[in-house]
Design a protein around this motif. Structure first.
Motif, PDB file in Angstrom:
ATOM      1  N   SER A 119      61.142 -31.830 -36.901  1.00 25.57           N
ATOM      2  CA  SER A 119      62.485 -31.259 -36.944  1.00 25.57           C
ATOM      3  C   SER A 119      62.836 -30.810 -38.360  1.00 25.57           C
ATOM      4  CB  SER A 119      63.499 -32.297 -36.448  1.00 25.57           C
ATOM      5  OG  SER A 119      64.802 -31.773 -36.436  1.00 25.57           O
ATOM      6  N   GLY A 214      68.745 -35.144 -35.595  1.00 27.94           N
ATOM      7  CA  GLY A 214      68.656 -33.951 -34.757  1.00 27.94           C
ATOM      8  C   GLY A 214      69.878 -33.061 -34.890  1.00 27.94           C
ATOM      9  N   TYR A 259      63.476 -28.434 -29.135  1.00 27.50           N
ATOM     10  CA  TYR A 259      64.772 -29.095 -28.994  1.00 27.50           C
ATOM     11  C   TYR A 259      65.229 -29.194 -27.539  1.00 27.50           C
ATOM     12  CZ  TYR A 259      65.404 -29.245 -34.029  1.00 27.50           C
ATOM     13  OH  TYR A 259      65.258 -29.526 -35.366  1.00 27.50           O
TER      14      TYR A 259
END
Length: 319
Positions: A119, A214, A259
């Protein structure tokens, strides 16, 4: 198939007892067939990311920030897929459900920390595209080799530092009911659910950490592409706009794949109490395997420089 394993977490003078992974619960009769697509995905991830690393490292024209970050992403993908798929295939092919405590903790740490790193590298690549399109004159100065090294080190350090406590948190928990994990790999939430004590604080820590990391990355990636879109809309010609967006299309594709599956896995842990274990485990495996397999294909097909270098290599071999 292993039965329920009861007993305390440790015995005097002995190492912690092993866990047992079920694979994909409810689909045991299909394990052998499921090994074909998962084995193919793993092979594709190894070949694709290995080829991508080789091409970028051997082609001087690809020594640019975007491709250097892409190398970091490929290395992360290789570690992620290699942390889970060999054990999954061993369960499917040989029924090797047992996993030692130390191996389980190591696998859990690698999965969580390298997912966070992936990420982070998406965020770094988004920033690279923002500078390249919105402020191209500063691109070479803003993203020097030294800056790229520092950014990469920060991404790795974030993943390691934030998720290093996970194995220690699990180590403090007593497991006195069962040591059978309804999953194909050692995952933090799956482990804490087996503990015979209150684990609300541990679960809240892990879920909060995942949502913060995230959420932070998604917000800033979205901001980068919002600014990119604004800049592209102001370009004088349609050809220039198309070219600018074309440089971002590969990145957008891999971000959506990563995602989307990550969000499903996160929401399933938080709210999906009625989701069958088999479906959750299947999606969790797809989440860890599809992005590493698709990333090199997407970049190879949609990135002109990589595509030309691959065609050149194939043409030279044929001659």
């Amino acid at each position: 198939m292993p039965g329920d394993m009861s007993g305390p977490n440790t015995t005097a003078g002995a190492a912690p007892s092993p866990f047992f992974l079920l694979g994909i619960p409810g689909l045991e009769s299909l394990h052998l067939w499921l090994s074909l697509p998962f084995g193919s995905l793993y092979l594709l991830a190894l070949l694709g990311n290995g080829t991508l690393l080789f091409i970028v490292q051997t082609e001087p024209s690809l020594q640019e920030p975007m491709f250097l970050f892409l190398c970091m992403l490929s290395l992360t993908d290789l570690v992620l897929s290699s942390s889970t798929l060999p054990k999954l295939l061993a369960i499917f092919w040989f029924g090797w459900h047992r996993i030692e405590w130390a191996t389980c903790m190591t696998q859990m740490f690698f999965i969580h920390s390298f997912t966070a790193m992936e990420s982070g590298f998406f965020l770094a690549m988004g920033y690279d595209r923002y500078v390249a399109i919105c402020d191209p004159l500063r691109h070479a100065m803003a993203l020097t080799r030294a800056v790229i090294a520092k950014v990469s080190l920060a991404v790795v350090a974030r993943g390691v530092v934030f998720f290093l406590p996970h194995p220690f948190l699990v180590g403090l928990l007593p497991f006195c009911r069962t040591r059978v994990i309804a999953h194909s790999y050692c995952e933090f939430m799956a482990l804490v659910k087996l503990a015979c004590t209150e684990t609300a604080a541990s679960r809240a820590y892990s879920l909060s950490l995942a949502s913060l990391i995230g959420g932070f990355d998604v917000c800033f990636i979205s901001l980068s592409y919002g600014l990119i879109l604004r800049t592209v809309c102001r370009l004088p010609s349609k050809e220039a706009s198309t070219k600018a967006l074309g440089t971002c299309s590969s990145h957008i594709c891999v971000i959506l794949v990563f995602y989307t599956t990550a969000a499903f896995s996160f929401l399933a842990h938080r709210f999906g109490h009625n989701i069958p274990h088999g479906l959750h485990s299947l999606i969790a495996n797809i989440y860890l395997m599809v992005p590493p397999s698709l990333n090199p294909i997407i970049y190879g097909v949609r990135t002109k420089k990589i595509r030309e270098r691959m065609q050149k290599a194939l043409f030279c071999r044929q001659r």
